[in-house]
Design an enzyme around this catalytic site. Structure first.
Site, PDB file in Angstrom:
ATOM      1  N   HIS A  56      -4.515  14.550  -9.224  1.00  0.00           N
ATOM      2  CA  HIS A  56      -4.581  13.159  -9.670  1.00  0.00           C
ATOM      3  C   HIS A  56      -3.546  12.816 -10.732  1.00  0.00           C
ATOM      4  O   HIS A  56      -3.125  11.658 -10.834  1.00  0.00           O
ATOM      5  CB  HIS A  56      -5.991  12.827 -10.157  1.00  0.00           C
ATOM      6  N   GLU A 114      -4.426   2.279  -4.656  1.00  0.00           N
ATOM      7  CA  GLU A 114      -2.970   2.393  -4.467  1.00  0.00           C
ATOM      8  C   GLU A 114      -2.380   1.113  -3.885  1.00  0.00           C
ATOM      9  O   GLU A 114      -1.306   1.124  -3.302  1.00  0.00           O
ATOM     10  CB  GLU A 114      -2.636   3.594  -3.572  1.00  0.00           C
ATOM     11  N   ASN A 130      -2.736  12.827  -3.811  1.00  0.00           N
ATOM     12  CA  ASN A 130      -3.790  13.284  -4.718  1.00  0.00           C
ATOM     13  C   ASN A 130      -4.376  14.621  -4.279  1.00  0.00           C
ATOM     14  O   ASN A 130      -4.617  15.502  -5.117  1.00  0.00           O
ATOM     15  CB  ASN A 130      -4.909  12.236  -4.809  1.00  0.00           C
ATOM     16  N   ASP A 146       0.864  -1.176   0.000  1.00  0.00           N
ATOM     17  CA  ASP A 146       0.000   0.000   0.000  1.00  0.00           C
ATOM     18  C   ASP A 146       0.905   1.232   0.000  1.00  0.00           C
ATOM     19  O   ASP A 146       1.861   1.294   0.783  1.00  0.00           O
ATOM     20  CB  ASP A 146      -0.892  -0.020   1.246  1.00  0.00           C
ATOM     21  N   ASP A 183      -1.239   9.657 -10.455  1.00  0.00           N
ATOM     22  CA  ASP A 183      -1.058   8.647 -11.501  1.00  0.00           C
ATOM     23  C   ASP A 183       0.417   8.389 -11.757  1.00  0.00           C
ATOM     24  O   ASP A 183       0.840   7.237 -11.941  1.00  0.00           O
ATOM     25  CB  ASP A 183      -1.735   9.091 -12.802  1.00  0.00           C
TER      26      ASP A 183
END
Length: 171
Positions: free
Chosen positions: A93, A123, A88, A80, A97
């Site tokens: 975002h 994630e 974010n 994780d 990404d």
């Protein structure tokens, strides 16, 4: 030369001089390529380019069967990205990404050819690792260090958390 895929069919026909066959060849190259692309899309995470959850589940089933036959062990590691929501929220975002792509590449870079690293969702990533827990623990440590070395601007520091389980034959 371009490789072609042909399908042959034959049909019995009655001829004036006896029995025969009408043989036809159909070029199915385009259909096969489309099928291959769709299969790949079904098993690859579009954003990161690593296998997706469906591919990870298939790899886990395959590895479980292999371990059952050989009497060996396998491990499953879950990763994780720490504080990903904050990435974010603070950077957008698009940066999130970029972080996902970089982490996916780092995890894949530490895996052996026999291991499967996949995006599990959001994630989270999963690794299906053949062998006992000691080797899997070493992989997790290498992966953690590789992610900490990443530089994804403007994020100042990236870390991951990992959970690891060993599956014994018959479990």
């Amino acid at each position: 030369p371009r490789r072609r895929v042909l399908r042959r069919t034959w049909t019995p026909v009655r001829l004036g001089s006896g029995e025969g066959f009408l043989v036809t060849w159909h070029d199915v190259t385009a259909q096969r390529e489309l099928l291959r692309e769709r299969e790949e899309q079904a098993l690859v995470d579009a954003l990161t380019g690593v296998p997706n959850r469906r591919a990870a589940e298939a790899a886990l089933r395959t590895e479980q069967e292999r371990c059952k036959r050989a009497g060996t062990r396998l491990c499953v590691a879950m990763f994780d990205i720490d504080h990903f929501k904050r990435v974010n929220d603070e950077h957008g975002h698009a940066v999130g990404d970029d972080v996902l792509k970089a982490v996916a590449r780092a995890l894949e870079g530490e895996a052996r050819m026999t291991d499967t690293v996949a995006r599990w969702g959001g994630e989270e990533f999963v690794a299906v690792l053949s062998g006992p827990i000691e080797g899997a623990r070493a992989f997790c440590e290498r992966a953690r260090a590789a992610v900490e070395r990443l530089s994804v601007q403007p994020v100042s520091r990236l870390t991951i958390s990992a959970g690891l389980a060993e599956v014994a034959p018959g479990e």
